[in-house]
Scaffold this motif. Sequence first.
Motif, mmCIF file in Angstrom:
data_model
loop_
_atom_site.group_PDB
_atom_site.id
_atom_site.type_symbol
_atom_site.label_atom_id
_atom_site.label_comp_id
_atom_site.label_asym_id
_atom_site.label_seq_id
_atom_site.Cartn_x
_atom_site.Cartn_y
_atom_site.Cartn_z
ATOM 1 N N GLN A 67 -9.398 -6.514 7.777
ATOM 2 C CA GLN A 67 -9.630 -5.356 8.640
ATOM 3 C C GLN A 67 -9.463 -4.044 7.880
ATOM 4 O O GLN A 67 -10.273 -3.123 8.007
ATOM 5 N N PHE A 68 -8.401 -3.936 7.064
ATOM 6 C CA PHE A 68 -8.131 -2.685 6.361
ATOM 7 C C PHE A 68 -8.873 -2.589 5.029
ATOM 8 O O PHE A 68 -9.024 -1.496 4.482
ATOM 9 N N GLY A 69 -9.334 -3.743 4.511
ATOM 10 C CA GLY A 69 -9.986 -3.735 3.213
ATOM 11 C C GLY A 69 -11.296 -2.983 3.190
ATOM 12 O O GLY A 69 -11.762 -2.566 2.123
ATOM 13 N N LYS A 70 -11.901 -2.753 4.353
ATOM 14 C CA LYS A 70 -13.173 -2.032 4.366
ATOM 15 C C LYS A 70 -13.008 -0.539 4.115
ATOM 16 O O LYS A 70 -13.988 0.176 3.894
ATOM 17 N N TYR A 71 -11.746 -0.052 4.128
ATOM 18 C CA TYR A 71 -11.512 1.373 3.853
ATOM 19 C C TYR A 71 -11.144 1.620 2.384
ATOM 20 O O TYR A 71 -11.087 2.771 1.948
ATOM 21 N N GLY A 72 -10.877 0.561 1.639
ATOM 22 C CA GLY A 72 -10.499 0.701 0.237
ATOM 23 C C GLY A 72 -9.718 -0.527 -0.213
ATOM 24 O O GLY A 72 -9.334 -1.385 0.604
ATOM 25 N N ARG A 73 -9.444 -0.595 -1.488
ATOM 26 C CA ARG A 73 -8.757 -1.764 -2.036
ATOM 27 C C ARG A 73 -7.304 -1.795 -1.589
ATOM 28 O O ARG A 73 -6.566 -0.818 -1.753
ATOM 29 N N VAL A 74 -6.902 -2.918 -1.001
ATOM 30 C CA VAL A 74 -5.525 -3.113 -0.547
ATOM 31 C C VAL A 74 -4.722 -3.739 -1.685
ATOM 32 O O VAL A 74 -5.074 -4.811 -2.191
ATOM 33 N N GLU A 75 -3.645 -3.053 -2.069
ATOM 34 C CA GLU A 75 -2.821 -3.570 -3.158
ATOM 35 C C GLU A 75 -1.898 -4.674 -2.669
ATOM 36 O O GLU A 75 -1.746 -5.717 -3.302
ATOM 37 N N SER A 76 -1.249 -4.477 -1.516
ATOM 38 C CA SER A 76 -0.330 -5.476 -0.980
ATOM 39 C C SER A 76 -0.194 -5.269 0.527
ATOM 40 O O SER A 76 -0.496 -4.189 1.058
ATOM 41 N N LEU A 77 0.266 -6.301 1.183
ATOM 42 C CA LEU A 77 0.465 -6.236 2.638
ATOM 43 C C LEU A 77 1.685 -7.068 2.992
ATOM 44 O O LEU A 77 1.861 -8.167 2.461
ATOM 45 N N ARG A 78 2.513 -6.520 3.854
ATOM 46 C CA ARG A 78 3.709 -7.241 4.298
ATOM 47 C C ARG A 78 3.685 -7.306 5.819
ATOM 48 O O ARG A 78 3.682 -6.271 6.502
ATOM 49 N N LEU A 79 3.653 -8.506 6.365
ATOM 50 C CA LEU A 79 3.577 -8.731 7.801
ATOM 51 C C LEU A 79 4.942 -9.144 8.330
ATOM 52 O O LEU A 79 5.571 -10.059 7.780
ATOM 53 N N LEU A 80 5.412 -8.475 9.392
ATOM 54 C CA LEU A 80 6.693 -8.794 10.028
ATOM 55 C C LEU A 80 6.418 -9.224 11.463
ATOM 56 O O LEU A 80 6.461 -8.405 12.404
ATOM 57 N N PRO A 81 6.108 -10.502 11.695
ATOM 58 C CA PRO A 81 5.733 -10.958 13.041
ATOM 59 C C PRO A 81 6.832 -10.736 14.076
ATOM 60 O O PRO A 81 6.542 -10.431 15.243
ATOM 61 N N ASP A 82 8.119 -10.909 13.681
ATOM 62 C CA ASP A 82 9.200 -10.769 14.647
ATOM 63 C C ASP A 82 9.341 -9.332 15.145
ATOM 64 O O ASP A 82 9.866 -9.082 16.230
ATOM 65 N N LYS A 83 8.870 -8.358 14.335
ATOM 66 C CA LYS A 83 8.925 -6.952 14.744
ATOM 67 C C LYS A 83 7.557 -6.430 15.163
ATOM 68 O O LYS A 83 7.415 -5.242 15.471
ATOM 69 N N GLU A 84 6.560 -7.318 15.158
ATOM 70 C CA GLU A 84 5.192 -6.973 15.562
ATOM 71 C C GLU A 84 4.675 -5.751 14.806
ATOM 72 O O GLU A 84 4.091 -4.824 15.386
ATOM 73 N N CYS A 85 4.899 -5.731 13.510
ATOM 74 C CA CYS A 85 4.399 -4.636 12.685
ATOM 75 C C CYS A 85 4.049 -5.156 11.307
ATOM 76 O O CYS A 85 4.358 -6.306 10.951
ATOM 77 N N ALA A 86 3.401 -4.282 10.518
ATOM 78 C CA ALA A 86 3.009 -4.641 9.157
ATOM 79 C C ALA A 86 2.962 -3.383 8.309
ATOM 80 O O ALA A 86 2.876 -2.260 8.833
ATOM 81 N N PHE A 87 3.039 -3.566 6.996
ATOM 82 C CA PHE A 87 2.919 -2.465 6.046
ATOM 83 C C PHE A 87 1.751 -2.781 5.117
ATOM 84 O O PHE A 87 1.723 -3.847 4.490
ATOM 85 N N VAL A 88 0.809 -1.854 5.036
ATOM 86 C CA VAL A 88 -0.382 -2.027 4.208
ATOM 87 C C VAL A 88 -0.355 -0.979 3.098
ATOM 88 O O VAL A 88 -0.292 0.229 3.381
ATOM 89 N N ASN A 89 -0.381 -1.414 1.856
ATOM 90 C CA ASN A 89 -0.352 -0.503 0.711
ATOM 91 C C ASN A 89 -1.721 -0.486 0.032
ATOM 92 O O ASN A 89 -2.171 -1.512 -0.483
#
Length: 553
Positions: A23-45
Amino acid sequence: VPTRSLWVGNVDPGLSSQDLVAQFGKYGRVESLRLLPDKECAFVNFLRVEDAVRAREAMHAGARIGGNTVRVGFGKGEAHATGDAQAMQPTRALWIGNIAAAAAAEQLGSVFARFGEIESARVLNHKNCGFVNFVRLEDAVRAKQAMNGKSIDGAVVRIGYAKVPPAKTEAALKLRNPVPAAAPLTASGARAEAAASCGTTQRGLGSDGALEPGVSLAVNEDLVAFPYAPHLPQVPPPAVVIRADGDSSPGRLPQIPQARLRELRRQLDAAAVPRDTLECITAELLPHAVDLCTDYVGNVLVQRMAERGSPSLRLELVRRIAPHMAAIGVHKNGTWAVQKLIDCADAPAQRRLIVRALRPYVPQLLLDQLGNYVVQGCLGFGAPTDSFVFDAIHARCLDVAQGRFGARAVRTCLESPHASRMQQKLVAVSLVTNAAALATNANGHLLMNWLLDSSRFAGRFRVLAHQLAPHLRYLATHKLGASTVTKLVDQSHEPDARDLILNTLFYNPDPTVLADVLADQSQGVHVVLRVLQGSAIGDAEKTRLADRLRPVL
């Protein structure tokens, strides 16, 4: 503030990392992604801030991913290596954290060499981190992606971007200037230059109240040659014994339950402990002495045994713990047990064991947040038993004095009432020898201030002036170095030292020295202004200095 990191909230728990990258890769190259399902959030670098900004603008209004409408904002980014804003952007320099204590720069370089050509690598063992500088940016990016969170020599490392070290230009390399041959402002300047240059070859430190030329610059080679350990040992594993059934394979001592440890602590904390009770408790605890030191409750029991036990018991405690004393001394629980053992060591035999155990690790202990207090505790042994502390500072001064905890620990040792004048002088000798490097280091600068402001050694300004004059171009344009230079000029105790600095700056046969200092608007100009406004120089001399400035300006 826009960063290349995005926080994504209200993430559908059914989404995977691959779904978000798509989903986010179409805006530019994603270096890393960290998904936290228990907190229903994620960090996209993202690799670039611009791509992160476009992604946030596209999704900020309330885009749906999966079955949820997500919220998107800028994250804090990855500033592992430095607080500088450059750490938020990919650079060709990598910071590698949590490396093995015994790691070497060559080893670190060989691990990362497969990703591209490496310009340099260095390791800070006392901070368990290192830096690898690649020639190309893309190689550093690939190395970070591949190695972040991976194991190197059994240690799982963290990797972030670091500030690229500045290139060593010709101007930066030209740190040494010739000591001027022109006639100094006064005859005392000529005497200072001659005395500091000729020196002597005699052994020892000379008078304990003065820093004499030549003698003061003679580092004790025997002390430097001592084989100090390059890193601290690991905390020992649980005790090993031979099983009662005769089996020769190693086994553990039966662990004492925490409830039993608390009960024993209650007994030892009593106002009066009967001798037979104390003997029973020590008989039970002594086999576990090393393990107890690093336990939250056990370390208190070791402290109580040291306080209440007989000299023979303290000697036995020290004998058992001494082989592991350096490792235990930097442990958050163990350091209190070791410090108490040192405080209670009142017999020569106990102190000899402690000195023998700690001496190889003194430089590394001084650099440690907890270990430096272990070393400081040994000052209570008095001279000459505590001389091993000052010997280590003298031998490894540059390394210790540039550390955050090391510099402050050294200053505390120097200001201790237990420090003799000759021990202070031994350290002062190494401070003078490394003056140019320490004067420009935030931690070393603390010790230079002690030497100039508090040590009261006669001749300190003279020997420092000789050491620093060849580096004046660099020092006078450095924030910390400029402070040391002005202290040498603003004093009237040793006018020959002041004249040597002024002669190097204003009457140097190399005219670019003064020109470079004046060209620096941040520090250099203020040094010259401080000279012209200082009270230690007469009006006639100020007029002569102003005449030297006019052609340059």
